[in-house]
Design an enzyme around this catalytic site. Sequence first.
Site, PDB file in Angstrom:
ATOM      1  N   ARG A  13      -9.696  -1.090   3.914  1.00 10.42           N
ATOM      2  CA  ARG A  13      -9.413  -0.849   2.500  1.00 10.42           C
ATOM      3  C   ARG A  13     -10.092  -1.877   1.591  1.00 10.42           C
ATOM      4  NH1 ARG A  13      -5.086   2.620   0.729  1.00 10.42           N
ATOM      5  NH2 ARG A  13      -3.989   3.582   2.470  1.00 10.42           N
TER       6      ARG A  13
ATOM      7  N   LYS B  40      -0.220 -10.023   8.333  1.00 14.67           N
ATOM      8  CA  LYS B  40      -0.081  -8.622   8.705  1.00 14.67           C
ATOM      9  C   LYS B  40      -1.454  -8.162   9.150  1.00 14.67           C
ATOM     10  CE  LYS B  40       0.892  -3.988   6.875  1.00 14.67           C
ATOM     11  NZ  LYS B  40       1.226  -3.176   5.666  1.00 14.67           N
TER      12      LYS B  40
ATOM     13  N   THR C 210       0.827  -1.200   0.000  1.00 12.16           N
ATOM     14  CA  THR C 210       0.000   0.000   0.000  1.00 12.16           C
ATOM     15  C   THR C 210       0.865   1.254   0.000  1.00 12.16           C
ATOM     16  OG1 THR C 210      -1.670  -1.200   1.280  1.00 12.16           O
ATOM     17  CG2 THR C 210      -1.863   1.192   1.199  1.00 12.16           C
TER      18      THR C 210
ATOM     19  N   TYR D 289      -2.629 -10.473   4.462  1.00 11.71           N
ATOM     20  CA  TYR D 289      -2.745  -9.055   4.825  1.00 11.71           C
ATOM     21  C   TYR D 289      -4.209  -8.763   5.103  1.00 11.71           C
ATOM     22  CZ  TYR D 289      -1.970  -3.948   4.290  1.00 11.71           C
ATOM     23  OH  TYR D 289      -1.896  -2.585   4.468  1.00 11.71           O
TER      24      TYR D 289
ATOM     25  N   ILE E 283       5.019  -4.463  10.286  1.00 10.94           N
ATOM     26  CA  ILE E 283       5.297  -3.982   8.928  1.00 10.94           C
ATOM     27  C   ILE E 283       4.853  -2.531   8.946  1.00 10.94           C
ATOM     28  CG2 ILE E 283       4.763  -4.224   6.477  1.00 10.94           C
ATOM     29  CD1 ILE E 283       4.388  -7.232   6.999  1.00 10.94           C
TER      30      ILE E 283
ATOM     31  N   TYR F 183     -13.316  -5.228  -3.250  1.00 11.18           N
ATOM     32  CA  TYR F 183     -14.452  -4.874  -4.108  1.00 11.18           C
ATOM     33  C   TYR F 183     -15.362  -6.051  -4.403  1.00 11.18           C
ATOM     34  CZ  TYR F 183     -17.452  -2.720  -7.535  1.00 11.18           C
ATOM     35  OH  TYR F 183     -18.562  -2.280  -8.187  1.00 11.18           O
TER      36      TYR F 183
END
Length: 295
Positions: A140, A164, A46, A135, A206, A109
């Site tokens: 997001r 993560k 990201t 992740y 991270i 999405y």
Amino acid sequence: MAIFKGAGVAIVTPFREDGSVNFDKLGELLEEQIAGGTDCIVITGTSGEAATLSEEEHSAVIRYTAKKVNGRIPVVAGTGSNCTETAVKLSRQAEEDGADGVLLVSPYYNKTTQEGLKVHFSDIANAIHIPAILYNIPSRTGMAINPETIVWLCRNVENIVGVKEASGNISSIATLAALGRDDVAIYSGDDDQVIPIMSLGGLGVISVLSNVAPRKVHDMCQAYLDGDVRKARDMQLDALPLIHALFCETNPIPVKEALNMMGKNVGGYRKPLVLMTEEHRELLRREMTNYGLLG
């Protein structure tokens, strides 16, 4: 087996004025991170604006990073996608380009079910021979990877080694730690929760903050791993005002601005990301100064 312990940097991708990737500057950043004690480079995530890199740029950035780092610390490449076939392709290419591991964001999405996540991540991991870190960032992607799903994947897919965690949900992370025990390597994906997550058995972070303060983030994690909980806690608390400033707008807008304030000249962003507001820039400058990063 965990890819690393301690502080991994979610490193930015520097751009030139014409918008192309500035590989010379990337090389400088990588050397500064290694000199600062960073334990792992996480590229094309990201913070690296992977969403606006072409597949050719994505591969070139990973290949350059792996060659520059040259085995001194692990290089983990973000290769996730909301299309399983695309994620397989990107992950295979990252392995060919020299990455030591991959970071796989959950599908966004179109999303899927928890069973779909098992299929998606299994297909990607089974297509490569290097370890994978999941992740989890529902803010997001629009969906969470449930603790039970993470544990199942780490126990049933040989090279899925951990996650993560950027859900911000410490209760869910505690559940994950309780269920996963030694089978799941947990890394904080939120700079303001590093020590709380390490207290639950997490192995490190991270980090976005590591872009501007690699030594401090490394030392904070190392202090905890060495058993100096008070020092680690105090370092976490001291960093909170700057961490909040680094996320006052969408990442990586503030951290790139911070690097530019430090004279690193990492360039701008790719649209739709745009420059910070002046109000937020002044907030960031103040907290950078208070933290000792600016004179």
